[in-house]
Design a protein around this motif. Structure first.
Motif, PDB file in Angstrom:
ATOM      1  N   ARG A  13       0.820  -1.220   0.000  1.00 44.32           N
ATOM      2  CA  ARG A  13       0.000   0.000   0.000  1.00 44.32           C
ATOM      3  C   ARG A  13       0.856   1.274   0.000  1.00 44.32           C
ATOM      4  N   GLY A  16       0.864   3.995  -5.515  1.00 49.58           N
ATOM      5  CA  GLY A  16      -0.463   4.166  -6.081  1.00 49.58           C
ATOM      6  C   GLY A  16      -0.994   3.002  -6.883  1.00 49.58           C
ATOM      7  N   SER A  19      -4.484   1.752  -5.744  1.00 52.72           N
ATOM      8  CA  SER A  19      -5.427   2.839  -6.004  1.00 52.72           C
ATOM      9  C   SER A  19      -5.761   2.932  -7.487  1.00 52.72           C
ATOM     10  N   TYR A  22      -8.312   0.321  -8.316  1.00 54.81           N
ATOM     11  CA  TYR A  22      -9.629   0.790  -7.866  1.00 54.81           C
ATOM     12  C   TYR A  22     -10.204   1.789  -8.857  1.00 54.81           C
ATOM     13  N   GLY A  23      -9.362   2.736  -9.276  1.00 52.37           N
ATOM     14  CA  GLY A  23      -9.828   3.769 -10.180  1.00 52.37           C
ATOM     15  C   GLY A  23     -10.323   3.217 -11.498  1.00 52.37           C
ATOM     16  N   ARG A 133      -3.548  -3.468 -13.548  1.00 55.94           N
ATOM     17  CA  ARG A 133      -4.435  -2.349 -13.854  1.00 55.94           C
ATOM     18  C   ARG A 133      -5.077  -2.501 -15.231  1.00 55.94           C
TER      19      ARG A 133
END
Length: 283
Positions: A13, A16, A19, A22-23, A133
């Motif tokens: 964590r 990024g 994150s 998630y985005g 991602r």
């Protein structure tokens, strides 16, 4: 209807990466419900990723989608896959052995190879180093949101063609039970073995029975001592070693209010063997 989406990685964590995943998912559909299994898998440890999925998956509702990204082969010719388990969960992951424990302990109904050109995040550039991602989170979100079905990602692959890690069998030899240390209960330092409680039960082992426990790493002895098989930690004194039944109904090894793993420098994996020898005392 949106399905739960669960992420697991070895990213940690501290930056990024999580994150960004998630985005991507929320950009597909802001109403998605996203959860974390863990992002603290040891770096590159496919074995740990495989076990943590098995440890967790059966307790989630059917049709939950798991995205597991521990991918030391990212950008190579290794496949990306979607699998459907016998409990009707979906797992999206590299085909590098991450599905091993699920296949062995739960079973897989179907599997598909993700076409990475058709299922890649639009405008994601030319990088081949962040499929978590660009491929996995994006594909998982689209399935969770009902935009595509698992079979839409690409061609089906036979289950026996999936990459599997080698899992040692539990053996009974001259009255001893020999297994391996599958994983560590990290926070408390307990050892979780692949020895099923039903095996001990079939040998008429009872709570309170004494065992001699030997642990080896690649045939080198690391630990040997006696301990009792107990129902609860409170049945032993502080600092005593013990055998117990863990939350997956496998045999665990612990120190009452101490870390067995840290105390004796023990880790997990196929090379870490454990032998349980039931001690019979004359009355």
């Amino acid at each position: 209807m949106n399905r739960p989406l669960v992420f697991q990685t070895d990213f940690g964590r501290n930056d990024g990466a999580v994150s960004a995943m998630y985005g991507v998912a929320l950009s597909v559909n802001p109403a998605l419900h996203i959860y974390d299994l863990t992002h603290d898998i040891p770096q590159f440890s496919i074995w740990d990723a495989s076990y943590r999925l098995y440890q967790t998956i059966r307790y989630w509702p059917e049709e939950t989608i798991f995205v597991s990204v521990v991918d030391p082969g990212v950008g190579t010719d290794r496949k990306s896959i979607v699998i459907k388990t016998n409990l009707n969960h979906l797992v999206i992951t590299p085909d590098n052995g991450t599905i091993t424990h699920i296949l062995n302990e739960i079973g897989i109904k179907k599997a598909w190879i993700i076409d990475e050109e058709k299922n890649r995040l639009p405008h994601s550039g030319v990088s081949y180093t962040f499929h978590g991602r660009d491929i996995f989170a994006y594909t998982g979100a689209r399935i969770a949101a009902g935009i595509i079905k698992p079979e839409d990602v690409g061609v089906e692959i036979q289950i026996d063609q999936l990459v599997q890690l080698s899992i040692p069998e539990v053996l009974q030899v001259n009255g001893s039970i020999i297994g391996n240390i599958d994983i560590l209960d990290i926070r408390f330092g307990n050892l979780w073995t692949n020895i099923d409680y039903q095996l001990l039960k079939g040998l008429n082992v009872e709570f309170g029975d004494p065992f001699e426990v030997t642990i080896e790493n690649d045939a080198q002895k690391v630990y040997k001592s006696k301990m009792n098989f107990v129902r609860t930690f409170a049945e032993t004194r502080l600092g005593d070693p013990l055998l117990f039944v863990n939350s997956l109904d496998k045999i665990g090894v612990a120190i009452n209010q101490g870390s067995f793993a840290n105390t004796y420098g023990i880790k997990s994996g196929a090379k870490w063997k454990i032998c349980l020898q039931l001690l019979k005392y004359d009355s």
